[in-house]
Design a protein around this motif. Structure first.
Motif, short mmCIF file in Angstrom:
data_model
loop_
_atom_site.label_atom_id
_atom_site.label_comp_id
_atom_site.label_asym_id
_atom_site.label_seq_id
_atom_site.Cartn_x
_atom_site.Cartn_y
_atom_site.Cartn_z
N GLY A 1 0.71 -1.22 0.04
CA GLY A 1 -0.10 -0.13 -0.05
C GLY A 1 0.80 1.26 0.06
O GLY A 1 0.42 2.42 -0.13
N GLY A 2 2.16 1.21 0.22
CA GLY A 2 2.96 2.31 0.13
C GLY A 2 2.85 3.06 -1.41
O GLY A 2 2.19 2.53 -2.28
N GLY A 3 3.55 4.31 -1.43
CA GLY A 3 3.64 4.89 -2.69
C GLY A 3 4.00 6.21 -2.45
O GLY A 3 4.29 6.86 -1.63
N MET B 1 -3.45 6.52 6.89
CA MET B 1 -2.67 7.65 7.16
C MET B 1 -3.32 8.77 6.49
O MET B 1 -3.37 8.82 4.84
CB MET B 1 -1.34 7.44 6.47
CG MET B 1 -0.55 6.23 7.14
SD MET B 1 1.11 6.17 6.74
CE MET B 1 0.91 5.79 4.82
N ASN B 2 -3.75 9.72 7.15
CA ASN B 2 -4.52 11.15 6.44
C ASN B 2 -3.48 12.03 6.75
O ASN B 2 -2.78 12.26 7.53
CB ASN B 2 -5.75 11.17 7.01
CG ASN B 2 -6.85 10.09 6.84
OD1 ASN B 2 -6.66 9.41 5.76
ND2 ASN B 2 -7.66 9.82 7.80
N SER B 3 -3.93 13.56 6.01
CA SER B 3 -3.34 14.70 6.29
C SER B 3 -1.68 14.16 6.33
O SER B 3 -1.08 14.93 7.42
CB SER B 3 -3.38 15.23 7.43
OG SER B 3 -4.96 15.26 7.68
N LEU C 1 -3.14 7.60 2.45
CA LEU C 1 -2.75 6.21 2.01
C LEU C 1 -3.15 5.21 3.02
O LEU C 1 -3.36 5.61 4.20
CB LEU C 1 -1.13 6.19 1.81
CG LEU C 1 -0.53 6.66 0.63
CD1 LEU C 1 1.04 6.33 0.82
CD2 LEU C 1 -1.04 5.89 -0.65
N ARG C 2 -3.55 3.89 2.54
CA ARG C 2 -3.79 2.97 3.57
C ARG C 2 -2.86 1.97 3.33
O ARG C 2 -2.75 1.19 2.28
CB ARG C 2 -5.07 2.33 3.32
CG ARG C 2 -5.68 1.44 4.74
CD ARG C 2 -6.94 1.10 4.42
NE ARG C 2 -7.10 0.02 3.53
CZ ARG C 2 -8.11 -0.72 4.02
NH1 ARG C 2 -9.08 -0.66 4.65
NH2 ARG C 2 -8.24 -1.88 2.92
N LEU C 3 -1.94 1.61 4.46
CA LEU C 3 -0.93 0.37 4.47
C LEU C 3 -1.75 -0.85 4.92
O LEU C 3 -2.71 -0.71 5.67
CB LEU C 3 0.24 0.75 5.22
CG LEU C 3 0.95 1.86 4.64
CD1 LEU C 3 2.20 2.14 5.61
CD2 LEU C 3 1.39 2.07 3.25
N GLY D 1 8.85 -4.23 4.80
CA GLY D 1 8.79 -2.72 4.80
C GLY D 1 8.15 -2.31 3.43
O GLY D 1 8.16 -3.00 2.03
N THR D 2 7.35 -1.09 3.47
CA THR D 2 6.83 -0.63 2.29
C THR D 2 7.08 0.96 2.40
O THR D 2 7.12 1.58 3.30
CB THR D 2 5.40 -0.90 1.94
OG1 THR D 2 4.70 -0.29 0.87
CG2 THR D 2 4.58 -0.29 3.18
#
Length: 118
Positions: free
Chosen positions: A8-10, A83-85, A18-20, A111-112
């Motif tokens: 889900g990283g990027g 993860m917001n803001s 993002l949502r991991l 890890g991502t």
């Protein structure tokens, strides 16, 4: 024993989300306490947040409190980090980890990468 794989990283702009995910294989996922850590370039690994085996007892680092949310779905053997803001200082490799009743996180994912551009 449990194996953990993050996804889900990027790359995202500041203020974005993002949502991991942390998917587990192996036995006993629902008995493990889980956590997210992160490591930025040139810095030590730091604690992000944790969640108890039943989904309770959730704690966050002050740096992410109010912006990040940890959850888990034991039926899917998966933990999440919403993860917001996002801020540029959130840029890091994010790891999930699991521990049993001890104090040490014995199991880690690979890890991502999360990169937040300004």
């Amino acid at each position: 024993q449990v194996q953990l794989v993050e996804s889900g990283g990027g790359l995202v702009q500041a203020g974005g989300s993002l949502r991991l995910s942390c998917a587990a294989s192996g036995r006993g996922f629902s008995t493990y306490n889980l956590a997210w850590f992160r490591q930025a370039p040139g810095k030590d690994r730091e604690f992000v947040g944790r969640i108890g085996w039943s989904g309770g007892l959730i704690n966050y680092a002050d740096s992410v409190k109010g912006r990040f949310t940890i959850s888990r779905d034991n039926a899917k053997n998966t933990m999440y980090l919403q993860m917001n803001s996002l801020k540029p200082e959130d840029t890091a490799v994010y790891y999930c980890a699991a521990r049993g009743n001890g104090v040490t996180y014995a199991y880690w994912g690979q890890g991502t990468q999360v990169t937040v551009s300004s």
